[in-house]
Design an enzyme around this catalytic site. Sequence first.
Site, PDB file in Angstrom:
ATOM      1  N   ASN A  34       0.819  -1.222   0.000  1.00 45.84           N
ATOM      2  CA  ASN A  34       0.000   0.000   0.000  1.00 45.84           C
ATOM      3  C   ASN A  34       0.850   1.268   0.000  1.00 45.84           C
ATOM      4  OD1 ASN A  34       0.948   0.096   2.594  1.00 45.84           O
ATOM      5  ND2 ASN A  34      -1.056   0.084   3.606  1.00 45.84           N
ATOM      6  N   SER A 126      10.324 -11.610  14.592  1.00 44.78           N
ATOM      7  CA  SER A 126      11.463 -10.809  15.049  1.00 44.78           C
ATOM      8  C   SER A 126      12.057 -11.401  16.321  1.00 44.78           C
ATOM      9  CB  SER A 126      10.948  -9.396  15.348  1.00 44.78           C
ATOM     10  OG  SER A 126      11.901  -8.667  16.090  1.00 44.78           O
ATOM     11  N   TYR A 151       4.220  -3.382  19.190  1.00 43.83           N
ATOM     12  CA  TYR A 151       4.843  -4.020  18.021  1.00 43.83           C
ATOM     13  C   TYR A 151       5.225  -5.457  18.359  1.00 43.83           C
ATOM     14  CZ  TYR A 151       8.414  -5.385  14.658  1.00 43.83           C
ATOM     15  OH  TYR A 151       9.146  -6.089  13.730  1.00 43.83           O
ATOM     16  N   LYS A 155       3.746  -9.231  16.946  1.00 45.85           N
ATOM     17  CA  LYS A 155       4.504 -10.358  16.360  1.00 45.85           C
ATOM     18  C   LYS A 155       4.193 -11.657  17.114  1.00 45.85           C
ATOM     19  CE  LYS A 155       6.391  -8.240  13.016  1.00 45.85           C
ATOM     20  NZ  LYS A 155       5.966  -8.493  11.641  1.00 45.85           N
ATOM     21  N   ASN A 200      16.973   3.442  14.472  1.00 43.45           N
ATOM     22  CA  ASN A 200      17.919   2.326  14.418  1.00 43.45           C
ATOM     23  C   ASN A 200      19.341   2.815  14.202  1.00 43.45           C
ATOM     24  OD1 ASN A 200      15.240   0.816  12.853  1.00 43.45           O
ATOM     25  ND2 ASN A 200      16.092   0.004  14.748  1.00 43.45           N
ATOM     26  N   THR A 217      24.616   9.451  19.072  1.00 44.84           N
ATOM     27  CA  THR A 217      24.777   9.174  20.497  1.00 44.84           C
ATOM     28  C   THR A 217      24.787   7.667  20.699  1.00 44.84           C
ATOM     29  OG1 THR A 217      23.596  11.187  21.080  1.00 44.84           O
ATOM     30  CG2 THR A 217      23.790   9.525  22.806  1.00 44.84           C
ATOM     31  N   ARG A 232      24.367  -6.796  19.511  1.00 40.27           N
ATOM     32  CA  ARG A 232      23.292  -7.267  18.633  1.00 40.27           C
ATOM     33  C   ARG A 232      23.891  -8.157  17.548  1.00 40.27           C
ATOM     34  NH1 ARG A 232      21.125  -5.166  22.140  1.00 40.27           N
ATOM     35  NH2 ARG A 232      19.450  -3.640  22.186  1.00 40.27           N
TER      36      ARG A 232
HETATM   37  P1  NAD Z   1       9.272  -1.817   5.619  1.00 41.72           P
HETATM   38  O1  NAD Z   1       8.402  -0.835   6.308  1.00 41.72           O
HETATM   39  O2  NAD Z   1      10.445  -1.320   4.872  1.00 41.72           O
HETATM   40  O3  NAD Z   1       8.393  -2.705   4.622  1.00 41.72           O
HETATM   41  C1  NAD Z   1       7.055  -3.028   4.862  1.00 41.72           C
HETATM   42  C2  NAD Z   1       6.299  -2.810   3.565  1.00 41.72           C
HETATM   43  O4  NAD Z   1       4.940  -3.180   3.776  1.00 41.72           O
HETATM   44  C3  NAD Z   1       6.292  -1.359   3.104  1.00 41.72           C
HETATM   45  O5  NAD Z   1       6.565  -1.294   1.725  1.00 41.72           O
HETATM   46  C4  NAD Z   1       4.881  -0.873   3.418  1.00 41.72           C
HETATM   47  O6  NAD Z   1       4.456   0.119   2.494  1.00 41.72           O
HETATM   48  C5  NAD Z   1       4.097  -2.157   3.296  1.00 41.72           C
HETATM   49  N1  NAD Z   1       2.898  -2.242   4.133  1.00 41.72           N
HETATM   50  C6  NAD Z   1       2.774  -1.959   5.451  1.00 41.72           C
HETATM   51  N2  NAD Z   1       1.526  -2.211   5.864  1.00 41.72           N
HETATM   52  C7  NAD Z   1       0.839  -2.657   4.783  1.00 41.72           C
HETATM   53  C8  NAD Z   1      -0.492  -3.093   4.557  1.00 41.72           C
HETATM   54  N3  NAD Z   1      -1.403  -3.094   5.528  1.00 41.72           N
HETATM   55  N4  NAD Z   1      -0.854  -3.508   3.318  1.00 41.72           N
HETATM   56  C9  NAD Z   1       0.045  -3.503   2.305  1.00 41.72           C
HETATM   57  N5  NAD Z   1       1.321  -3.097   2.445  1.00 41.72           N
HETATM   58  C10 NAD Z   1       1.709  -2.685   3.676  1.00 41.72           C
HETATM   59  O7  NAD Z   1       9.710  -2.911   6.717  1.00 41.72           O
HETATM   60  P2  NAD Z   1      10.818  -4.028   6.615  1.00 41.72           P
HETATM   61  O8  NAD Z   1      11.981  -3.587   7.416  1.00 41.72           O
HETATM   62  O9  NAD Z   1      11.016  -4.444   5.214  1.00 41.72           O
HETATM   63  O10 NAD Z   1      10.103  -5.172   7.453  1.00 41.72           O
HETATM   64  C11 NAD Z   1       9.374  -6.205   6.817  1.00 41.72           C
HETATM   65  C12 NAD Z   1       8.803  -7.121   7.860  1.00 41.72           C
HETATM   66  O11 NAD Z   1       9.857  -7.645   8.667  1.00 41.72           O
HETATM   67  C13 NAD Z   1       7.818  -6.473   8.838  1.00 41.72           C
HETATM   68  O12 NAD Z   1       6.810  -7.394   9.136  1.00 41.72           O
HETATM   69  C14 NAD Z   1       8.662  -6.208  10.060  1.00 41.72           C
HETATM   70  O13 NAD Z   1       7.911  -6.167  11.230  1.00 41.72           O
HETATM   71  C15 NAD Z   1       9.580  -7.415  10.044  1.00 41.72           C
HETATM   72  N6  NAD Z   1      10.850  -7.196  10.759  1.00 41.72           N
HETATM   73  C16 NAD Z   1      11.643  -6.156  10.395  1.00 41.72           C
HETATM   74  C17 NAD Z   1      12.833  -5.937  11.079  1.00 41.72           C
HETATM   75  C18 NAD Z   1      13.731  -4.781  10.717  1.00 41.72           C
HETATM   76  O14 NAD Z   1      14.607  -4.462  11.502  1.00 41.72           O
HETATM   77  N7  NAD Z   1      13.575  -4.150   9.568  1.00 41.72           N
HETATM   78  C19 NAD Z   1      13.214  -6.797  12.123  1.00 41.72           C
HETATM   79  C20 NAD Z   1      12.377  -7.864  12.448  1.00 41.72           C
HETATM   80  C21 NAD Z   1      11.185  -8.064  11.745  1.00 41.72           C
HETATM   81  C1  UD1 Z   2      15.070  -2.365  17.642  1.00 44.55           C
HETATM   82  C2  UD1 Z   2      13.768  -2.871  18.204  1.00 44.55           C
HETATM   83  C3  UD1 Z   2      13.487  -4.265  17.697  1.00 44.55           C
HETATM   84  C4  UD1 Z   2      13.526  -4.302  16.186  1.00 44.55           C
HETATM   85  C5  UD1 Z   2      14.887  -3.766  15.738  1.00 44.55           C
HETATM   86  C6  UD1 Z   2      15.027  -3.723  14.255  1.00 44.55           C
HETATM   87  C7  UD1 Z   2      13.602  -1.759  20.371  1.00 44.55           C
HETATM   88  C8  UD1 Z   2      13.599  -1.952  21.858  1.00 44.55           C
HETATM   89  N1  UD1 Z   2      13.833  -2.859  19.647  1.00 44.55           N
HETATM   90  O1  UD1 Z   2      16.059  -3.218  18.114  1.00 44.55           O
HETATM   91  O2  UD1 Z   2      12.224  -4.710  18.134  1.00 44.55           O
HETATM   92  O3  UD1 Z   2      13.343  -5.623  15.723  1.00 44.55           O
HETATM   93  O4  UD1 Z   2      15.049  -2.446  16.247  1.00 44.55           O
HETATM   94  O5  UD1 Z   2      14.169  -2.772  13.702  1.00 44.55           O
HETATM   95  O6  UD1 Z   2      13.414  -0.673  19.880  1.00 44.55           O
HETATM   96  N2  UD1 Z   2      21.921   2.600  19.317  1.00 44.55           N
HETATM   97  C9  UD1 Z   2      22.717   3.661  19.701  1.00 44.55           C
HETATM   98  N3  UD1 Z   2      22.449   4.884  19.161  1.00 44.55           N
HETATM   99  C10 UD1 Z   2      21.434   5.105  18.264  1.00 44.55           C
HETATM  100  C11 UD1 Z   2      20.633   4.009  17.880  1.00 44.55           C
HETATM  101  C12 UD1 Z   2      20.888   2.764  18.438  1.00 44.55           C
HETATM  102  O7  UD1 Z   2      23.634   3.506  20.481  1.00 44.55           O
HETATM  103  O8  UD1 Z   2      21.239   6.252  17.844  1.00 44.55           O
HETATM  104  C13 UD1 Z   2      22.219   1.272  19.877  1.00 44.55           C
HETATM  105  C14 UD1 Z   2      21.069   0.700  20.678  1.00 44.55           C
HETATM  106  O9  UD1 Z   2      21.159   1.073  22.020  1.00 44.55           O
HETATM  107  C15 UD1 Z   2      21.286  -0.803  20.467  1.00 44.55           C
HETATM  108  C16 UD1 Z   2      21.924  -0.901  19.075  1.00 44.55           C
HETATM  109  O10 UD1 Z   2      22.428   0.408  18.789  1.00 44.55           O
HETATM  110  O11 UD1 Z   2      22.209  -1.258  21.406  1.00 44.55           O
HETATM  111  C17 UD1 Z   2      20.935  -1.319  18.015  1.00 44.55           C
HETATM  112  O12 UD1 Z   2      19.807  -0.483  18.088  1.00 44.55           O
HETATM  113  P1  UD1 Z   2      18.618  -0.527  17.011  1.00 44.55           P
HETATM  114  O13 UD1 Z   2      19.168  -0.443  15.642  1.00 44.55           O
HETATM  115  O14 UD1 Z   2      17.599   0.480  17.422  1.00 44.55           O
HETATM  116  O15 UD1 Z   2      18.029  -2.016  17.144  1.00 44.55           O
HETATM  117  P2  UD1 Z   2      17.503  -2.789  18.437  1.00 44.55           P
HETATM  118  O16 UD1 Z   2      17.492  -1.942  19.619  1.00 44.55           O
HETATM  119  O17 UD1 Z   2      18.253  -4.069  18.494  1.00 44.55           O
END
Ligand code: NAD
Ligand code: UD1
Length: 336
Positions: A34, A126, A151, A155, A200, A217, A232
């Site tokens: 979407n 996740s 969130y 999951k 992130n 930071t 991580r």
């Molecule tokens: P993203 O936001 O880049 O991609 C998600 C895509 O889904 C986007 O293109 C968005 O437009 C689309 N979308 C969202 N809701 C929708 C809906 N209701 N209908 C149709 N399209 C929709 O996210 P990502 O990083 O690619 O993550 C993909 C999946 O992996 C997610 O389920 C996320 O929770 C999971 N995940 C991501 C991470 C991460 O760190 N990126 C970590 C663990 C799990």
């Molecule tokens: C976060 C989410 C997790 C998700 C993941 C990937 C939380 C509590 N968890 O994880 O659910 O699956 O993102 O999207 O939010 N850090 C810094 N400075 C920054 C940013 C991050 O020091 O500006 C550190 C954080 O403290 C952490 C590490 O970098 O130790 C990674 O952080 P981040 O990328 O946000 O991922 P997670 O915290 O692992």
Amino acid sequence: MSKTILVTGGLGYIGSHTVVELQAAGYDVVVIDNLNNSSQEVKTRIEEISGQSFELTVADVNDNAALEELFAKYNFEGVIHFAAHKAVGESVDYPVMYYQNNVSGLISLLGVMEKHAVSNLIFSSSCTVYGETKNPPVTEQTPIQKAESPYGTSKILCEEIITDYAKHKDFKSILLRYFNPVGAHPSSKIGELPLGVPNNLVPYITQTAAGIREQLTVFGDDYNTEDGTCIRDYIHVLDLAKAHVKALSYCDKMAERVDVFNVGTGNGNTVLEVIRAFETVNNLKLNYKIGPRRGGDIEKIFAETTKVNDVLGWTAQYDIKDMMQHAWAWQQGLGE
Ligand code: NAD
Ligand code: UD1
């Protein structure tokens, strides 16, 4: 005849890399997205990389009519469900939006899959489901914790719904628990597009190096780790994408109805190690300071990967330097 896979959220960060890998593996791909967190331009970029086109439906997975139309048109071999909201902090402010999009979206999808007897689903879960862990690495048997955020709850609920549904219906599913996906496609044509100020680590690093953010930071250096910063398991997004292709072919032949895999490298890196890798491989200095801990952060988590290595036959190929190199190359290409 090649097999057709429906990819929900296929224009997003992980979805786009997975579409590239699916096409390379010979699958036909149909995407529903979407554009909530992506743009149509990503379709063109994917097609440039793969040299193959695919059909895109711009619609919500909660839009039953749109799903019905797709399932009536194609005989899908399986579905990979990425579509979801993913920002932990945002989910605390807008919990209902997260249940609606992530949980209802899955239910809507399952309803149409059931009606059309499509029985293979790969689901994006996740490592957040493990919560605070005492002794990493975490295995797939490590107990799931009560989630800290809507969130995380979404999951866990989705995992439970899929597992329960598969008990009662002719249905197979693989739950992939991703660790920390970072980096970008080596072509720099697709990558992560965070909206606003990134939460992130890696997008914050690349935006700081690019001068978009003044300073990174580091959230705390008084943890019980080698250098005091959190650990991580960072995984290259293209390695993660390849795990989906392996999961799809395993889904067909597995004995269990539902199986779960950690998808990480098995290596933990501290925040300072990530910064050093970024500086070394890209030959630059990053402006950063040590700040206080971020609330809710887990000290140390990384994956036990024996199961995914042995059963899916998948191992991560890229290391932290590759991840940092590709993340920076992608950042530099943005805005061109
Ligand atoms: P993203 O936001 O880049 O991609 C998600 C895509 O889904 C986007 O293109 C968005 O437009 C689309 N979308 C969202 N809701 C929708 C809906 N209701 N209908 C149709 N399209 C929709 O996210 P990502 O990083 O690619 O993550 C993909 C999946 O992996 C997610 O389920 C996320 O929770 C999971 N995940 C991501 C991470 C991460 O760190 N990126 C970590 C663990 C799990
Ligand atoms: C976060 C989410 C997790 C998700 C993941 C990937 C939380 C509590 N968890 O994880 O659910 O699956 O993102 O999207 O939010 N850090 C810094 N400075 C920054 C940013 C991050 O020091 O500006 C550190 C954080 O403290 C952490 C590490 O970098 O130790 C990674 O952080 P981040 O990328 O946000 O991922 P997670 O915290 O692992």
